[in-house]
Scaffold this motif. Structure first.
Motif, PDB file in Angstrom:
ATOM      1  N   ASP A   1       0.838  -1.202   0.000  1.00  0.00           N
ATOM      2  CA  ASP A   1       0.000   0.000   0.000  1.00  0.00           C
ATOM      3  C   ASP A   1       0.873   1.254   0.000  1.00  0.00           C
ATOM      4  O   ASP A   1       0.525   2.258  -0.621  1.00  0.00           O
ATOM      5  N   ARG A   2       2.005   1.189   0.695  1.00  0.00           N
ATOM      6  CA  ARG A   2       2.917   2.334   0.772  1.00  0.00           C
ATOM      7  C   ARG A   2       3.835   2.434  -0.442  1.00  0.00           C
ATOM      8  O   ARG A   2       4.404   3.492  -0.691  1.00  0.00           O
ATOM      9  N   ALA A   3       4.007   1.351  -1.150  1.00  0.00           N
ATOM     10  CA  ALA A   3       4.950   1.299  -2.277  1.00  0.00           C
ATOM     11  C   ALA A   3       4.359   1.965  -3.519  1.00  0.00           C
ATOM     12  O   ALA A   3       3.145   2.026  -3.698  1.00  0.00           O
ATOM     13  N   THR A   4       5.265   2.445  -4.366  1.00  0.00           N
ATOM     14  CA  THR A   4       4.914   2.912  -5.701  1.00  0.00           C
ATOM     15  C   THR A   4       5.633   1.979  -6.662  1.00  0.00           C
ATOM     16  O   THR A   4       6.843   2.107  -6.867  1.00  0.00           O
ATOM     17  N   LEU A   5       4.896   1.023  -7.204  1.00  0.00           N
ATOM     18  CA  LEU A   5       5.506   0.010  -8.048  1.00  0.00           C
ATOM     19  C   LEU A   5       6.185   0.632  -9.266  1.00  0.00           C
ATOM     20  O   LEU A   5       5.666   1.571  -9.864  1.00  0.00           O
ATOM     21  N   HIS A   6       7.344   0.105  -9.596  1.00  0.00           N
ATOM     22  CA  HIS A   6       8.101   0.579 -10.751  1.00  0.00           C
ATOM     23  C   HIS A   6       7.263   0.396 -12.025  1.00  0.00           C
ATOM     24  O   HIS A   6       6.567  -0.615 -12.157  1.00  0.00           O
ATOM     25  N   PRO A   7       7.329   1.352 -12.946  1.00  0.00           N
ATOM     26  CA  PRO A   7       6.545   1.234 -14.180  1.00  0.00           C
ATOM     27  C   PRO A   7       6.852  -0.026 -14.995  1.00  0.00           C
ATOM     28  O   PRO A   7       6.007  -0.490 -15.758  1.00  0.00           O
ATOM     29  N   LYS A   8       8.036  -0.577 -14.833  1.00  0.00           N
ATOM     30  CA  LYS A   8       8.405  -1.784 -15.578  1.00  0.00           C
ATOM     31  C   LYS A   8       8.088  -3.074 -14.819  1.00  0.00           C
ATOM     32  O   LYS A   8       8.447  -4.158 -15.272  1.00  0.00           O
ATOM     33  N   ALA A   9       7.416  -2.968 -13.685  1.00  0.00           N
ATOM     34  CA  ALA A   9       7.116  -4.165 -12.890  1.00  0.00           C
ATOM     35  C   ALA A   9       6.304  -5.182 -13.684  1.00  0.00           C
ATOM     36  O   ALA A   9       6.471  -6.389 -13.492  1.00  0.00           O
ATOM     37  N   ASP A  10       5.474  -4.704 -14.588  1.00  0.00           N
ATOM     38  CA  ASP A  10       4.661  -5.645 -15.363  1.00  0.00           C
ATOM     39  C   ASP A  10       5.488  -6.469 -16.352  1.00  0.00           C
ATOM     40  O   ASP A  10       4.993  -7.400 -16.971  1.00  0.00           O
ATOM     41  N   GLN A  11       6.780  -6.144 -16.488  1.00  0.00           N
ATOM     42  CA  GLN A  11       7.681  -6.938 -17.318  1.00  0.00           C
ATOM     43  C   GLN A  11       8.217  -8.158 -16.564  1.00  0.00           C
ATOM     44  O   GLN A  11       8.914  -8.986 -17.140  1.00  0.00           O
ATOM     45  N   ILE A  12       7.911  -8.241 -15.276  1.00  0.00           N
ATOM     46  CA  ILE A  12       8.340  -9.388 -14.472  1.00  0.00           C
ATOM     47  C   ILE A  12       7.360 -10.509 -14.771  1.00  0.00           C
ATOM     48  O   ILE A  12       6.192 -10.436 -14.416  1.00  0.00           O
ATOM     49  N   LYS A  13       7.870 -11.510 -15.453  1.00  0.00           N
ATOM     50  CA  LYS A  13       7.013 -12.611 -15.893  1.00  0.00           C
ATOM     51  C   LYS A  13       7.674 -13.927 -15.538  1.00  0.00           C
ATOM     52  O   LYS A  13       8.853 -13.980 -15.220  1.00  0.00           O
ATOM     53  N   GLY A  14       6.899 -14.972 -15.606  1.00  0.00           N
ATOM     54  CA  GLY A  14       7.444 -16.297 -15.364  1.00  0.00           C
ATOM     55  C   GLY A  14       6.694 -16.995 -14.253  1.00  0.00           C
ATOM     56  O   GLY A  14       5.618 -16.558 -13.828  1.00  0.00           O
ATOM     57  N   VAL A  15       7.280 -18.082 -13.797  1.00  0.00           N
ATOM     58  CA  VAL A  15       6.655 -18.906 -12.767  1.00  0.00           C
ATOM     59  C   VAL A  15       7.482 -18.807 -11.487  1.00  0.00           C
ATOM     60  O   VAL A  15       8.705 -18.918 -11.520  1.00  0.00           O
TER      61      VAL A  15
END
Length: 124
Positions: free
Chosen positions: A71-85
């Motif tokens: 809730d306190r974090a501001t996720l990095h704009p490229k976080a959605d590039q983290i993919k995989g299992v």
């Protein structure tokens, strides 16, 4: 067996209640066993969350749950590039936002521990 894309409400609630302060030493240990440093780990966490080092330490001192932490974090704009299992779950397909964010963090820690170049871990 294909990776799971859904979680149970109980699983999501358990993740939400876990505290960053309890998990952080496990992350430090995991990367340390593979020759990576706490400073590198902290850089990865700061990249994902937007926290300063002091803010990250404050989340530990305040014993924040993962729900409060993100809730306190501001996720990095490229976080959605983290993919995989990770942990048997296909990250990008997870429906519960908080669980997906926690798995982003788990995946970055895993990549760091596996010796991936920092530039690649940070999606540079």
């Amino acid at each position: 067996m294909p990776a799971k894309t859904t979680t149970t409400p109980e699983h999501d609630a358990q993740i939400a209640k876990m505290t960053f302060a309890k998990v952080y030493p496990m992350y430090v240990s995991k990367v340390g066993k593979k020759g990576r440093t706490k400073d590198e780990l902290d850089e990865v966490i700061r990249w994902l969350t937007g926290f300063s080092q002091a803010e990250m330490q404050q989340t530990i001192d305040d014993n924040l749950s993962f729900a409060e932490f993100f809730d306190r974090a501001t996720l990095h704009p490229k976080a959605d590039q983290i993919k995989g299992v990770i942990c048997g779950y296909r990250i990008e397909a997870l429906e519960t936002e908080l669980t997906r964010k926690v798995r982003y963090l788990d995946k970055l820690v895993d990549e760091l521990a596996k010796g991936k170049a920092m530039e690649k871990v940070l999606r540079g």
